[in-house]
Design a protein around this motif. Structure first.
Motif: not given
Length: 582
Positions: A443-466
């Protein structure tokens, strides 16, 4: 092979037959480990005899016709540096003979020749020669060991070079030693990194007859590939494992890598413009110094051949290759290697069994390329690996605050972030979906817009950290439970303290102290003291033990200190406590 010293060969030089005979008869030469192999009556004859017989030791008189013993010794020392020379002299020639020692002459003896002196000189000479032979033997063994180790050392050098740990001013000298054709006039290099992976079904983990060519290839390539020490931490298969016992999945994987390495080497036969090594991650590295024009096509052909050769019935064998860009200058080979590794990492998003070129990832239509910040990525991995999700997200915002001119650039940034999260997950031994959520990554690598990408990356980073933080907390809670049980069992030992307890559980004192405060609300010392006071209070209630005896029972052998602590924690002295109890 053991070192054996043959009898040393001795040549006697003197113009007087009686002196030569006296030297011959004075001692038992054989008992001294020596043989007299010849005699000479003058210097000219001596030179001929030395050339013919090659003695280890020469005894020579000083005064002889035409050429004296000192002049003869000088010529012999120049021609045969290892030859030991002993000058035979009279008392009136003593000073002259003593000066000759400065020329490198080993020793001298006085006339009349005494057996004791001759024995002393021969013993000293034999010890010196045996020591030299021993040194030469050890040097020969070291040279042989180095020769056997050379392939391994060469591979290690290339990996250090590609890791940029060798100063550029040392690079050419070390490369010449290992026979690598580096010169200032050559243009540069291009690097491919090949990863061979196999998925072996349980039913296919079988006796070697199922994979006969693997066992054969193992025996053929083992010596060439491994060197005297086991490289990269791989285990060595014994003969009985390959001749009658089942292969494990890891053994098959190792064998496949070795077969692949052999085929890559055969693809570039005796090519001085190509170096092939295994990197620390068991990937095959091809370093090419030739022209750049055909390299990618050659690697594509090689990848297809490897896939075909390594394909096993019922097993999935993947051969994926990453190729870095052409790098001019030998010092930039490390850049090409890093690019090839990053291109190879991209297989998680484009699939395996691909040849992935770095420039295809980061260059579109001539636009500017994205540049990774290694320091920020390393810091991000650290935050994620310690479960610091908020700090990781803040750092991610900083990393993504740079201007991106096109979609390919921020997708490349996303690949860097996802890769660091995956490394952190693997480092913390997360498994399955926690190590790499493929759906989230897709999903991250099919994102076409930077705001959408930032949101998904943030969720991914937070999930792995948690997930990592939860795992750490569970582990830490279990540790404190074990520490508390340990203290309850060992509180009577006066030597028990923070340092000794931390050492017993293989953690640092500071880390244990912080965990103790977090889990119990007390410092380690406060908790241990409270534990001891509760035990002391119980002993006062249930026994007639004296105060100092109770102190010893709870690990506080100093009566005065125990009395002070007891009153401070209980509020009454021990006598007052017992009286109230009564």
């Amino acid at each position: 092979m053991e070192l054996t010293v043959e009898p040393l060969k001795v040549l006697i030089v003197d113009d007087e037959y009686l002196i030569r005979n006296l030297l011959r008869m004075r001692i038992d030469w054989e008992q001294q480990g020596m043989n007299i192999i010849g005699e000479a009556s003058d210097a000219a004859e001596a030179l001929e005899q030395v050339e013919l017989l090659r003695p280890d030791i020469v005894f020579t008189d000083i005064y002889m016709p035409k050429m004296d013993g000192i002049e003869l010794s000088g010529i012999l020392m120049e021609r045969y540096p290892n030859l030991k020379i002993v000058v035979v002299t009279g008392h009136d020639e003593f000073e002259y003979a003593r000066q000759s020692v400065k020329l490198g002459i080993s020793d001298f003896i006085l006339k009349p020749i005494r057996a004791s002196e001759l024995l002393q000189v021969t013993a000293k000479l034999r010890a010196a020669i045996e020591q030299e032979i021993g040194r030469e033997y050890e040097l020969m063994k070291l040279r042989e060991e180095m020769k056997q180790s050379l392939p391994y050392l060469r591979e290690r050098f290339v990996n250090q070079w590609l890791s940029n740990v060798i100063p550029e001013d040392e690079l050419q000298e070390k490369a010449r030693f290992f026979g690598i054709p580096i010169s200032s006039g050559e243009p540069g290099s291009r690097i491919a990194v090949m990863e061979v992976e196999v998925a072996v079904p349980q039913a296919k983990i079988a006796a070697p007859e199922v994979y006969p060519h693997l066992s054969e290839s193992y025996h053929q390539t083992h010596q060439a590939q491994r060197g005297p020490q086991q490289q990269h931490g791989q285990s060595q298969l014994s003969q009985h494992q390959t001749e009658g016992h089942p292969h494990t999945a890891e053994e098959i994987h190792i064998l496949l890598r070795m077969v692949g390495m052999k085929q890559v080497q055969a693809f570039y036969p005796q090519d001085s413009q190509t170096i092939i090594v295994m990197d620390p991650h068991n990937r095959i590295v091809v370093l090419s110094f030739g022209e750049d024009t055909e390299f990618a096509n050659q690697v594509q052909q090689l990848q297809e051949e490897l896939q075909h050769t390594l394909k096993l019935e019922g097993c999935e064998v993947d051969v994926t290759v990453g190729i870095g860009q052409w790098q001019s200058g030998w010092g930039r080979a490390c850049v090409g290697y890093r690019e090839a590794c990053r291109a190879l990492d991209y297989q998680a998003f484009v699939g395996k069994n691909q040849v992935i070129c770095f420039e295809d990832l980061v260059i579109e239509g001539g636009k500017s390329r994205y540049h990774s910040d290694a320091q920020l990525l390393q810091q991000l991995q650290f935050y994620v690996s310690v479960g610091a999700g908020e700090e990781a997200v803040l750092l991610l915002e900083r990393m993504l605050s740079v201007p991106f001119s096109d979609v390919s650039q921020f997708r490349m940034a996303a690949m860097d972030v996802v890769t660091e999260c995956q490394r952190a997950a693997i480092e913390q031994q997360l498994e399955g979906e926690h190590a790499l959520n493929k759906e989230a990554v897709a999903a991250i690598f099919t994102a076409d817009h930077l705001p959408e990408l930032k949101s998904m990356l943030e969720q991914h980073v937070r999930t792995v950290s948690d997930v990592i933080q939860a795992k750490r907390q569970a582990k830490e809670g279990n540790l404190i439970d074990r520490v508390i049980a340990y203290l309850e069992e060992n509180m009577g030992n006066a030597e028990v303290g923070l340092s000794s307890t931390a050492a017993a559980f293989y953690v640092s004192s500071g880390h244990l102290g912080r965990l103790m405060k977090k889990e119990t609300g007390q410092t380690f010392v406060e908790y241990l003291t409270q534990l001891r006071m509760k035990k002391a209070e119980m002993l006062l209630k249930q026994t007639d033990m004296k105060g100092y005896e109770i102190g010893e029972q709870v690990g506080i052998p100093d009566p005065h200190y125990f009395s002070v602590l007891f009153k401070k924690h209980i509020g009454r002295s021990m006598n007052e406590y017992r009286n109230v109890k009564t």
